[in-house]
Design a protein around this motif. Structure first.
Motif, PDB file in Angstrom:
ATOM      1  N   LYS A  51     -12.024   1.666  -3.152  1.00 15.94           N
ATOM      2  CA  LYS A  51     -10.723   2.356  -3.195  1.00 15.94           C
ATOM      3  C   LYS A  51      -9.582   1.359  -3.325  1.00 15.94           C
ATOM      4  O   LYS A  51      -8.646   1.547  -4.127  1.00 15.94           O
ATOM      5  CB  LYS A  51     -10.552   3.203  -1.940  1.00 15.94           C
ATOM      6  N   LEU A  52      -9.636   0.260  -2.560  1.00 16.92           N
ATOM      7  CA  LEU A  52      -8.575  -0.743  -2.612  1.00 16.92           C
ATOM      8  C   LEU A  52      -8.559  -1.472  -3.957  1.00 16.92           C
ATOM      9  O   LEU A  52      -7.490  -1.822  -4.464  1.00 16.92           O
ATOM     10  CB  LEU A  52      -8.754  -1.745  -1.467  1.00 16.92           C
ATOM     11  N   ASP A  53      -9.743  -1.683  -4.543  1.00 16.90           N
ATOM     12  CA  ASP A  53      -9.811  -2.303  -5.880  1.00 16.90           C
ATOM     13  C   ASP A  53      -9.084  -1.436  -6.913  1.00 16.90           C
ATOM     14  O   ASP A  53      -8.377  -1.944  -7.786  1.00 16.90           O
ATOM     15  CB  ASP A  53     -11.263  -2.504  -6.309  1.00 16.90           C
ATOM     16  N   LYS A  54      -9.255  -0.120  -6.805  1.00 13.54           N
ATOM     17  CA  LYS A  54      -8.571   0.790  -7.723  1.00 13.54           C
ATOM     18  C   LYS A  54      -7.060   0.713  -7.537  1.00 13.54           C
ATOM     19  O   LYS A  54      -6.292   0.750  -8.515  1.00 13.54           O
ATOM     20  CB  LYS A  54      -9.059   2.222  -7.504  1.00 13.54           C
ATOM     21  N   GLU A  55      -6.619   0.615  -6.294  1.00 17.02           N
ATOM     22  CA  GLU A  55      -5.187   0.526  -6.025  1.00 17.02           C
ATOM     23  C   GLU A  55      -4.599  -0.756  -6.616  1.00 17.02           C
ATOM     24  O   GLU A  55      -3.513  -0.743  -7.200  1.00 17.02           O
ATOM     25  CB  GLU A  55      -4.937   0.575  -4.516  1.00 17.02           C
ATOM     26  N   GLU A 358       4.503  -6.979  -3.760  1.00 19.05           N
ATOM     27  CA  GLU A 358       4.258  -6.891  -2.317  1.00 19.05           C
ATOM     28  C   GLU A 358       3.078  -5.970  -2.028  1.00 19.05           C
ATOM     29  O   GLU A 358       2.249  -6.254  -1.157  1.00 19.05           O
ATOM     30  CB  GLU A 358       5.515  -6.376  -1.610  1.00 19.05           C
ATOM     31  N   TYR A 359       2.991  -4.872  -2.779  1.00 17.20           N
ATOM     32  CA  TYR A 359       1.902  -3.934  -2.573  1.00 17.20           C
ATOM     33  C   TYR A 359       0.557  -4.581  -2.877  1.00 17.20           C
ATOM     34  O   TYR A 359      -0.423  -4.388  -2.133  1.00 17.20           O
ATOM     35  CB  TYR A 359       2.108  -2.705  -3.456  1.00 17.20           C
ATOM     36  N   ILE A 360       0.512  -5.363  -3.940  1.00 21.30           N
ATOM     37  CA  ILE A 360      -0.730  -6.057  -4.297  1.00 21.30           C
ATOM     38  C   ILE A 360      -1.117  -7.051  -3.202  1.00 21.30           C
ATOM     39  O   ILE A 360      -2.297  -7.166  -2.823  1.00 21.30           O
ATOM     40  CB  ILE A 360      -0.576  -6.771  -5.655  1.00 21.30           C
ATOM     41  N   ILE A 361      -0.128  -7.769  -2.676  1.00 23.50           N
ATOM     42  CA  ILE A 361      -0.400  -8.742  -1.604  1.00 23.50           C
ATOM     43  C   ILE A 361      -0.962  -8.045  -0.377  1.00 23.50           C
ATOM     44  O   ILE A 361      -1.972  -8.471   0.207  1.00 23.50           O
ATOM     45  CB  ILE A 361       0.883  -9.515  -1.250  1.00 23.50           C
ATOM     46  N   TYR A 362      -0.319  -6.954   0.049  1.00 30.78           N
ATOM     47  CA  TYR A 362      -0.781  -6.239   1.249  1.00 30.78           C
ATOM     48  C   TYR A 362      -2.159  -5.630   1.035  1.00 30.78           C
ATOM     49  O   TYR A 362      -3.005  -5.626   1.948  1.00 30.78           O
ATOM     50  CB  TYR A 362       0.213  -5.137   1.628  1.00 30.78           C
ATOM     51  N   THR A 363      -2.421  -5.136  -0.174  1.00 31.55           N
ATOM     52  CA  THR A 363      -3.734  -4.560  -0.463  1.00 31.55           C
ATOM     53  C   THR A 363      -4.808  -5.639  -0.476  1.00 31.55           C
ATOM     54  O   THR A 363      -5.927  -5.426   0.036  1.00 31.55           O
ATOM     55  CB  THR A 363      -3.702  -3.835  -1.821  1.00 31.55           C
ATOM     56  N   ASN A 364      -4.484  -6.789  -1.023  1.00 31.87           N
ATOM     57  CA  ASN A 364      -5.436  -7.906  -1.008  1.00 31.87           C
ATOM     58  C   ASN A 364      -5.723  -8.361   0.426  1.00 31.87           C
ATOM     59  O   ASN A 364      -6.858  -8.743   0.746  1.00 31.87           O
ATOM     60  CB  ASN A 364      -4.880  -9.080  -1.820  1.00 31.87           C
ATOM     61  N   GLU A 365      -4.724  -8.311   1.279  1.00 32.23           N
ATOM     62  CA  GLU A 365      -4.942  -8.669   2.687  1.00 32.23           C
ATOM     63  C   GLU A 365      -5.883  -7.677   3.348  1.00 32.23           C
ATOM     64  O   GLU A 365      -6.755  -8.061   4.146  1.00 32.23           O
ATOM     65  CB  GLU A 365      -3.605  -8.719   3.417  1.00 32.23           C
TER      66      GLU A 365
END
Length: 409
Positions: A51-55, A358-365
């Motif tokens: 799910k996070l990969d899709k985001e 920022e969204y990509i950074i938080y999702t990667n975290e």
């Protein structure tokens, strides 16, 4: 309980293989830095990672869309800036052409420059982006925005009124191109007089477009009434209120008129052939046109103007220039409006780009918390598994040497 030699060898081999497998898996985790190597390692975590990969993929696509939109808007802004510079030059030439110090021959040199600017504008309005799509054609991106129609001696818009939007955020869409219909087709055409009824005009000249347009907007179409027996005319507004003219101003009521006399009021100068009893209502044609037709009509008017042999030549020249100047004001105002809108959209893109980053950074975290390995724990586990494997090897070496024959010997 009896344990056969085969059982001892089989169980020892199984234990050694299990220890080897566990050690290998831990070593693979250490080498990749990931805790989850396959879905069976953590089914719930794997589902969350998918799910996070899709985001992340969506956010990265939004970033790509921002790059595309920024390129298009920057190209459009540059093009509109060039159009604005061209219209500024047209204004300068129009004012120069209306100067009493410029002869008809000199005016032809101005016409030549106007024709070059016309060609330049034609190219600018048909600007294509890096993908080969016409910037101002709306949804009809692969059709040239403008073409010249020789039958009507005018430029025609071939696109539509649509604007192309592109998604740059989860809930944000940006208009990445403007329709040429909105940007360039909003110019008031040549303001002309046409009698709704009554005799035809022999000469009609609008000497002041602003004055006449303001009069028409506030008081409606002017009505000229003739009394042929008395040889007089009167001018009224659409509500029957008298129109004043002259200096000092007098009401145009029962004014003496003979064939060839000029009727002047509120920025209009005209003659009426063979007036008959009754009224002539002056309608105005305010059909819209585009910037290309504006410069084309101005060039034609300047080219045809004869201030030497035509008694109304100067008035016709003044009319053509005043009309063009009013049209240029409309063009410049629309240009400023659209460029301001582009600037706002570019600012929105920059803000959204920051949000997406920022969204990509938080999702990667969040992905890291689920997928990444705790090295301290893994190294401890690896050491323990290595010790267990060594112990298994050592014990198996001792056990395999135990047999009844060895004892008898």
């Amino acid at each position: 309980m009896r344990i056969s030699t085969a059982q001892i060898f089989s169980r020892s081999t199984e234990n050694i293989n299990t220890a080897n497998s566990s050690l290998y898996k831990t070593q693979e985790q250490l080498s990749t830095g990931q805790r989850i190597l396959q879905p069976s390692d953590d089914p719930v975590g794997t589902a969350q990672l998918i799910k996070l990969d899709k985001e992340v993929a969506k956010a990265e696509q939004y970033q790509d869309n921002i790059d595309v939109s920024r390129r298009r808007l920057s190209l459009e802004e540059t093009t509109l800036d060039a159009v604005n510079l061209a219209t500024v030059r047209i204004k300068e030439l129009a004012i120069q052409a209306n100067s009493g110090a410029v002869s008809d021959n000199d005016r032809q040199l101005i016409v030549s420059e106007l024709d070059e600017i016309e060609n330049q504008l034609f190219g600018l309005l048909n600007t294509q982006d890096v993908q080969g799509e016409y910037l101002f054609s709306g949804h009809a991106g692969f059709d040239a925005a403008y073409s010249y129609d020789g039958a009507t001696d005018s430029y025609v818009y071939n696109g539509d009124q649509g604007t192309r939007s592109i998604q740059v955020g989860a809930n944000t869409n940006i208009i990445s191109t403007d329709s040429g219909f909105n940007v360039f087709e909003n110019v008031a055409s040549q303001l002309t007089l046409a009698p709704a009824s009554g005799a035809e005009f022999s000469e009609r000249v609008i000497t002041n477009f602003g004055t006449f347009e303001a009069f028409t907007d506030s008081r409606g179409p002017a009505i000229i009434s003739f009394d042929t027996a008395a040889g007089t005319y009167s001018v009224e507004g659409s509500q029957g209120d008298p129109v004043f003219s002259g200096n000092p101003a007098i009401a145009l009521t029962d004014i003496s008129y003979q064939q060839g006399d000029v009727i002047e009021f509120e920025g209009v100068s005209l003659e009426i052939d063979n007036p008959a009893d009754g009224s002539v209502t002056l309608e105005t044609d305010t059909e819209r046109t585009n910037v290309l037709n504006m410069v084309h009509q101005l060039s034609a008017a300047l080219s045809d103007t004869d201030t030497v042999n035509d008694s109304l030549g100067s008035e016709k020249l003044n009319e053509a220039v005043n009309r063009a100047l009013l049209q240029i004001d409309t063009i410049e105002n629309k240009n400023i409006e659209v460029r301001g809108s582009i600037g706002g959209r570019i600012n929105t893109l920059e803000a959204q780009e920051s949000v997406n980053s920022e969204y990509i950074i938080y999702t990667n975290e969040a992905q890291s918390a689920i997928r990444d390995l705790d090295y301290a724990e893994a190294i401890s586990q690896f050491t323990l598994q290595e010790t267990a494997l060594n112990a298994a090897y050592g014990s198996f070496a001792k056990i395999q040497g135990l047999s009844l024959f060895n004892y008898i010997n």
